[in-house]
Design a protein around this motif. Structure first.
Motif, PDB file in Angstrom:
ATOM      1  N   GLU A 166       0.859  -1.183   0.000  1.00  0.00           N
ATOM      2  CA  GLU A 166       0.000   0.000   0.000  1.00  0.00           C
ATOM      3  C   GLU A 166       0.898   1.236   0.000  1.00  0.00           C
ATOM      4  OE1 GLU A 166      -2.558  -0.373   3.358  1.00  0.00           O
ATOM      5  OE2 GLU A 166      -3.460  -2.260   2.675  1.00  0.00           O
ATOM      6  N   PRO A 167       1.529   1.512  -1.134  1.00  0.00           N
ATOM      7  CA  PRO A 167       2.548   2.563  -1.181  1.00  0.00           C
ATOM      8  C   PRO A 167       1.958   3.969  -1.130  1.00  0.00           C
ATOM      9  CG  PRO A 167       2.161   1.695  -3.370  1.00  0.00           C
ATOM     10  CD  PRO A 167       1.354   0.832  -2.435  1.00  0.00           C
ATOM     11  N   VAL A 168       2.812   4.907  -0.721  1.00  0.00           N
ATOM     12  CA  VAL A 168       2.443   6.319  -0.649  1.00  0.00           C
ATOM     13  C   VAL A 168       3.188   7.073  -1.750  1.00  0.00           C
ATOM     14  CG1 VAL A 168       2.482   8.410   0.757  1.00  0.00           C
ATOM     15  CG2 VAL A 168       2.085   6.175   1.842  1.00  0.00           C
ATOM     16  N   GLY A 169       2.446   7.682  -2.683  1.00  0.00           N
ATOM     17  CA  GLY A 169       3.072   8.518  -3.702  1.00  0.00           C
ATOM     18  C   GLY A 169       3.344   7.789  -5.004  1.00  0.00           C
ATOM     19  N   GLU A 170       3.570   8.572  -6.062  1.00  0.00           N
ATOM     20  CA  GLU A 170       3.769   7.998  -7.395  1.00  0.00           C
ATOM     21  C   GLU A 170       5.042   7.172  -7.496  1.00  0.00           C
ATOM     22  OE1 GLU A 170       2.755   9.214 -11.205  1.00  0.00           O
ATOM     23  OE2 GLU A 170       1.818  11.070 -10.555  1.00  0.00           O
ATOM     24  N   TYR A 171       6.140   7.662  -6.900  1.00  0.00           N
ATOM     25  CA  TYR A 171       7.383   6.894  -6.972  1.00  0.00           C
ATOM     26  C   TYR A 171       7.160   5.482  -6.430  1.00  0.00           C
ATOM     27  CZ  TYR A 171      11.621   4.823  -5.120  1.00  0.00           C
ATOM     28  OH  TYR A 171      12.604   3.924  -4.783  1.00  0.00           O
ATOM     29  N   ALA A 172       6.600   5.382  -5.236  1.00  0.00           N
ATOM     30  CA  ALA A 172       6.411   4.077  -4.614  1.00  0.00           C
ATOM     31  C   ALA A 172       5.453   3.208  -5.425  1.00  0.00           C
ATOM     32  CB  ALA A 172       5.915   4.246  -3.187  1.00  0.00           C
ATOM     33  N   ASN A 173       4.417   3.824  -5.999  1.00  0.00           N
ATOM     34  CA  ASN A 173       3.502   3.051  -6.845  1.00  0.00           C
ATOM     35  C   ASN A 173       4.211   2.505  -8.079  1.00  0.00           C
ATOM     36  OD1 ASN A 173       0.410   2.986  -6.119  1.00  0.00           O
ATOM     37  ND2 ASN A 173       1.193   4.931  -5.344  1.00  0.00           N
ATOM     38  N   CYS A 175       7.194   1.593  -8.182  1.00  0.00           N
ATOM     39  CA  CYS A 175       8.022   0.485  -7.726  1.00  0.00           C
ATOM     40  C   CYS A 175       7.206  -0.791  -7.533  1.00  0.00           C
ATOM     41  CB  CYS A 175       8.740   0.865  -6.436  1.00  0.00           C
ATOM     42  SG  CYS A 175       9.934   2.192  -6.653  1.00  0.00           S
ATOM     43  N   VAL A 176       5.943  -0.645  -7.138  1.00  0.00           N
ATOM     44  CA  VAL A 176       5.061  -1.811  -7.116  1.00  0.00           C
ATOM     45  C   VAL A 176       4.887  -2.344  -8.539  1.00  0.00           C
ATOM     46  CG1 VAL A 176       2.729  -2.637  -6.646  1.00  0.00           C
ATOM     47  CG2 VAL A 176       3.842  -1.098  -5.032  1.00  0.00           C
ATOM     48  N   ALA A 177       4.737  -1.443  -9.495  1.00  0.00           N
ATOM     49  CA  ALA A 177       4.628  -1.872 -10.899  1.00  0.00           C
ATOM     50  C   ALA A 177       5.874  -2.644 -11.315  1.00  0.00           C
ATOM     51  CB  ALA A 177       4.416  -0.656 -11.796  1.00  0.00           C
ATOM     52  N   ARG A 178       7.053  -2.160 -10.937  1.00  0.00           N
ATOM     53  CA  ARG A 178       8.303  -2.873 -11.252  1.00  0.00           C
ATOM     54  C   ARG A 178       8.244  -4.309 -10.749  1.00  0.00           C
ATOM     55  NH1 ARG A 178      13.116   0.301  -9.286  1.00  0.00           N
ATOM     56  NH2 ARG A 178      12.112   0.041  -7.261  1.00  0.00           N
ATOM     57  N   GLU A 179       7.866  -4.463  -9.475  1.00  0.00           N
ATOM     58  CA  GLU A 179       7.809  -5.807  -8.910  1.00  0.00           C
ATOM     59  C   GLU A 179       6.786  -6.677  -9.624  1.00  0.00           C
ATOM     60  OE1 GLU A 179       7.522  -6.336  -4.775  1.00  0.00           O
ATOM     61  OE2 GLU A 179       9.109  -4.896  -4.262  1.00  0.00           O
ATOM     62  N   ARG A 180       5.600  -6.112  -9.885  1.00  0.00           N
ATOM     63  CA  ARG A 180       4.539  -6.916 -10.499  1.00  0.00           C
ATOM     64  C   ARG A 180       4.917  -7.388 -11.902  1.00  0.00           C
ATOM     65  NH1 ARG A 180       2.650  -8.417  -5.868  1.00  0.00           N
ATOM     66  NH2 ARG A 180       1.047  -7.078  -4.915  1.00  0.00           N
ATOM     67  N   LEU A 181       5.637  -6.548 -12.636  1.00  0.00           N
ATOM     68  CA  LEU A 181       6.034  -6.951 -13.979  1.00  0.00           C
ATOM     69  C   LEU A 181       7.109  -8.031 -13.941  1.00  0.00           C
ATOM     70  CD1 LEU A 181       5.747  -3.455 -15.564  1.00  0.00           C
ATOM     71  CD2 LEU A 181       4.586  -5.504 -16.391  1.00  0.00           C
ATOM     72  N   PHE A 182       8.064  -7.905 -13.041  1.00  0.00           N
ATOM     73  CA  PHE A 182       9.037  -8.997 -12.901  1.00  0.00           C
ATOM     74  C   PHE A 182       8.346 -10.279 -12.438  1.00  0.00           C
ATOM     75  CE2 PHE A 182      12.583  -5.823 -12.789  1.00  0.00           C
ATOM     76  CZ  PHE A 182      13.400  -6.434 -13.732  1.00  0.00           C
ATOM     77  N   GLN A 183       7.356 -10.153 -11.555  1.00  0.00           N
ATOM     78  CA  GLN A 183       6.625 -11.337 -11.120  1.00  0.00           C
ATOM     79  C   GLN A 183       5.844 -11.964 -12.272  1.00  0.00           C
ATOM     80  OE1 GLN A 183       4.528  -9.400  -7.859  1.00  0.00           O
ATOM     81  NE2 GLN A 183       5.606 -10.664  -6.362  1.00  0.00           N
ATOM     82  N   TYR A 184       5.206 -11.125 -13.075  1.00  0.00           N
ATOM     83  CA  TYR A 184       4.421 -11.643 -14.196  1.00  0.00           C
ATOM     84  C   TYR A 184       5.293 -12.471 -15.143  1.00  0.00           C
ATOM     85  CZ  TYR A 184       2.011 -11.803 -18.673  1.00  0.00           C
ATOM     86  OH  TYR A 184       1.465 -12.237 -19.845  1.00  0.00           O
ATOM     87  N   PHE A 185       6.406 -11.900 -15.561  1.00  0.00           N
ATOM     88  CA  PHE A 185       7.242 -12.609 -16.519  1.00  0.00           C
ATOM     89  C   PHE A 185       7.969 -13.787 -15.871  1.00  0.00           C
ATOM     90  CE2 PHE A 185       6.684  -8.563 -18.780  1.00  0.00           C
ATOM     91  CZ  PHE A 185       6.228  -9.062 -19.992  1.00  0.00           C
ATOM     92  N   SER A 186       8.215 -13.725 -14.569  1.00  0.00           N
ATOM     93  CA  SER A 186       8.779 -14.878 -13.883  1.00  0.00           C
ATOM     94  C   SER A 186       7.801 -16.047 -13.875  1.00  0.00           C
ATOM     95  CB  SER A 186       9.156 -14.496 -12.448  1.00  0.00           C
ATOM     96  OG  SER A 186       9.722 -15.598 -11.769  1.00  0.00           O
ATOM     97  N   HIS A 187       6.512 -15.740 -13.674  1.00  0.00           N
ATOM     98  CA  HIS A 187       5.496 -16.792 -13.782  1.00  0.00           C
ATOM     99  C   HIS A 187       5.390 -17.319 -15.204  1.00  0.00           C
ATOM    100  CE1 HIS A 187       4.019 -15.490  -9.776  1.00  0.00           C
ATOM    101  NE2 HIS A 187       3.421 -16.666  -9.749  1.00  0.00           N
ATOM    102  N   GLN A 188       5.450 -16.420 -16.174  1.00  0.00           N
ATOM    103  CA  GLN A 188       5.298 -16.822 -17.573  1.00  0.00           C
ATOM    104  C   GLN A 188       6.438 -17.720 -18.036  1.00  0.00           C
ATOM    105  OE1 GLN A 188       1.970 -16.072 -18.213  1.00  0.00           O
ATOM    106  NE2 GLN A 188       2.687 -15.546 -20.260  1.00  0.00           N
ATOM    107  N   HIS A 189       7.679 -17.377 -17.627  1.00  0.00           N
ATOM    108  CA  HIS A 189       8.854 -18.074 -18.151  1.00  0.00           C
ATOM    109  C   HIS A 189       9.556 -18.937 -17.114  1.00  0.00           C
ATOM    110  CE1 HIS A 189       8.453 -15.664 -21.758  1.00  0.00           C
ATOM    111  NE2 HIS A 189       8.527 -14.555 -21.049  1.00  0.00           N
ATOM    112  N   GLN A 190       9.014 -19.006 -15.908  1.00  0.00           N
ATOM    113  CA  GLN A 190       9.642 -19.748 -14.806  1.00  0.00           C
ATOM    114  C   GLN A 190      11.067 -19.249 -14.556  1.00  0.00           C
ATOM    115  OE1 GLN A 190       7.988 -22.291 -12.693  1.00  0.00           O
ATOM    116  NE2 GLN A 190       6.558 -20.825 -13.610  1.00  0.00           N
ATOM    117  N   THR A 191      11.208 -17.936 -14.549  1.00  0.00           N
ATOM    118  CA  THR A 191      12.494 -17.293 -14.306  1.00  0.00           C
ATOM    119  C   THR A 191      12.751 -17.225 -12.799  1.00  0.00           C
ATOM    120  OG1 THR A 191      12.169 -15.918 -16.272  1.00  0.00           O
ATOM    121  CG2 THR A 191      13.850 -15.208 -14.685  1.00  0.00           C
ATOM    122  N   PRO A 192      13.865 -17.785 -12.321  1.00  0.00           N
ATOM    123  CA  PRO A 192      14.172 -17.681 -10.893  1.00  0.00           C
ATOM    124  C   PRO A 192      14.622 -16.272 -10.533  1.00  0.00           C
ATOM    125  CG  PRO A 192      15.951 -18.796 -12.054  1.00  0.00           C
ATOM    126  CD  PRO A 192      14.866 -18.572 -13.064  1.00  0.00           C
ATOM    127  N   GLY A 193      14.282 -15.842  -9.318  1.00  0.00           N
ATOM    128  CA  GLY A 193      14.696 -14.496  -8.945  1.00  0.00           C
ATOM    129  C   GLY A 193      14.389 -14.144  -7.513  1.00  0.00           C
TER     130      GLY A 193
END
Length: 339
Positions: A166-173, A175-193
């Motif tokens: 539950e981030p505060v401000g655009e910068y922090a939001n 950064c949630v997008a950064r994590e979610r996109l790495f998570q998405y492609f990690s699920h798609q390609h089974q990328t360890p991380g």
């Protein structure tokens, strides 16, 4: 490595920040292949790259950045790091990078976000999508931030990795997008991380203690509204980030990265005692702050090597002597998410 009583100059400081432990050497031995650091030109990147090369001298360590800081590329190359210059937002730069099996992603944007949010979102969300696809077969250790969490009660243990984002401000939001996109492609390609939610690395030239010490030295009032913060010696943070390559999950998972909670008031008093100056304060501590629980990382890597008393000693000595500063305030006191 035996820790010094003080740092005489930047060269000795950076040598300490990049000194590898036997545990790091062993962990890197479990993840064969070249190592590439994307965004090596930031505050932590150069010493992290040097630490990796010192821990695995026979391995190619590749640093990628725009190298806008004069002399940085030459310095890294003299230390054995192979450097590639380019803008990571340019697809041609990503296309020509080698397919290294081990990636540390350090690229991102925080300071200056207010007023150019469009660039912050491009760096913190669009670029991660590009990198996650380009290096889908690599181990991907990604620097994120504790700012993805909400404030938590100061009397508690801090937010664990399972806590709500539950981030505060655009910068922090972004950064949630950064994590979610790495998570998405990690699920798609089974990328360890791993997604490293870092909170305030400490170097003599910047960091929370550097900010507080300079205010004490200049007789400026210290705002106590954000009364507590997690901090960690940058050498410990570098080591944990590199060791995380041997502790990746599939799909990727978050890992809080910092040290114990520190009282800003008590840190200022401790610095003041060492500097011979009584600190000035303004405001009072709120009952919440941005705090994280690092139990999981401590379980994997052991406790941080450098404790608060030593950090206070080093910091007070450094600022008293007019040691170098990066002139990059942390803005740890911000409660509105604007950087």
């Amino acid at each position: 490595m035996s820790l010094p009583h003080r740092f005489n100059d930047v060269s000795q400081l950076e040598d300490c920040l990049s000194s590898p432990s036997e545990a790091l050497v062993n962990d890197l031995g479990r993840v064969p292949g070249d190592l590439m650091i994307l965004g090596v030109g930031g505050k932590m990147g150069p010493t992290l790259a040097r630490m990796a090369k010192r821990a695995a001298p026979n391995r190619h360590v590749i640093g990628v950045a725009r190298f806008s800081e004069p002399g940085l590329r030459t310095q890294l190359e003299e230390q054995g790091v192979d450097c590639v210059s380019g803008d990571l937002l340019d697809p041609e730069t990503l296309d020509r990078l080698p397919a290294a099996p081990n990636i540390i992603f350090m690229a991102g944007r925080k300071f200056g976000s207010t007023g150019s949010e469009w660039l912050t979102w491009a760096m913190n969300s669009h670029l991660p999508a590009l990198v996650a696809q380009r290096f889908s077969e690599s181990r991907l250790v990604v620097f994120s931030t504790a700012c993805v969490y909400p404030f938590t009660q100061t009397h508690g243990a801090g937010t664990p990795e399972s806590g709500a984002l539950e981030p505060v401000g655009e910068y922090a939001n972004s950064c949630v997008a950064r994590e979610r996109l790495f998570q998405y492609f990690s699920h798609q390609h089974q990328t360890p991380g791993r997604l490293l939610r870092l909170s305030y690395a400490i170097d003599m030239r910047y960091g929370v203690l550097h900010d507080v010490a300079n205010k004490v030295l200049q007789h400026q009032a210290i705002d106590l509204a954000m009364g507590y913060a997690n901090i960690i010696w940058q050498g410990d943070a570098n080591e944990r980030a590199l060791r995380a390559l041997a502790h990746c999950d599939t799909p990727t998972s978050p890992l809080n990265l910092s040290g114990p909670r520190v009282s800003i008031r008590e840190a200022a008093i401790g610095l003041g005692e060492r500097l011979g100056i009584e600190p000035r304060f303004t405001g009072t501590e709120a009952d919440s702050a941005l705090l994280i629980d690092c139990t999981q990382a401590d379980r994997l890597f052991g406790p941080p090597q450098v404790g608060l008393d030593r950090l206070l000693d080093w910091t007070a000595d450094w600022v008293r002597r007019g040691g170098a500063s990066l002139d990059k305030p942390t803005h740890y006191e911000a409660r509105d998410g604007k950087y």
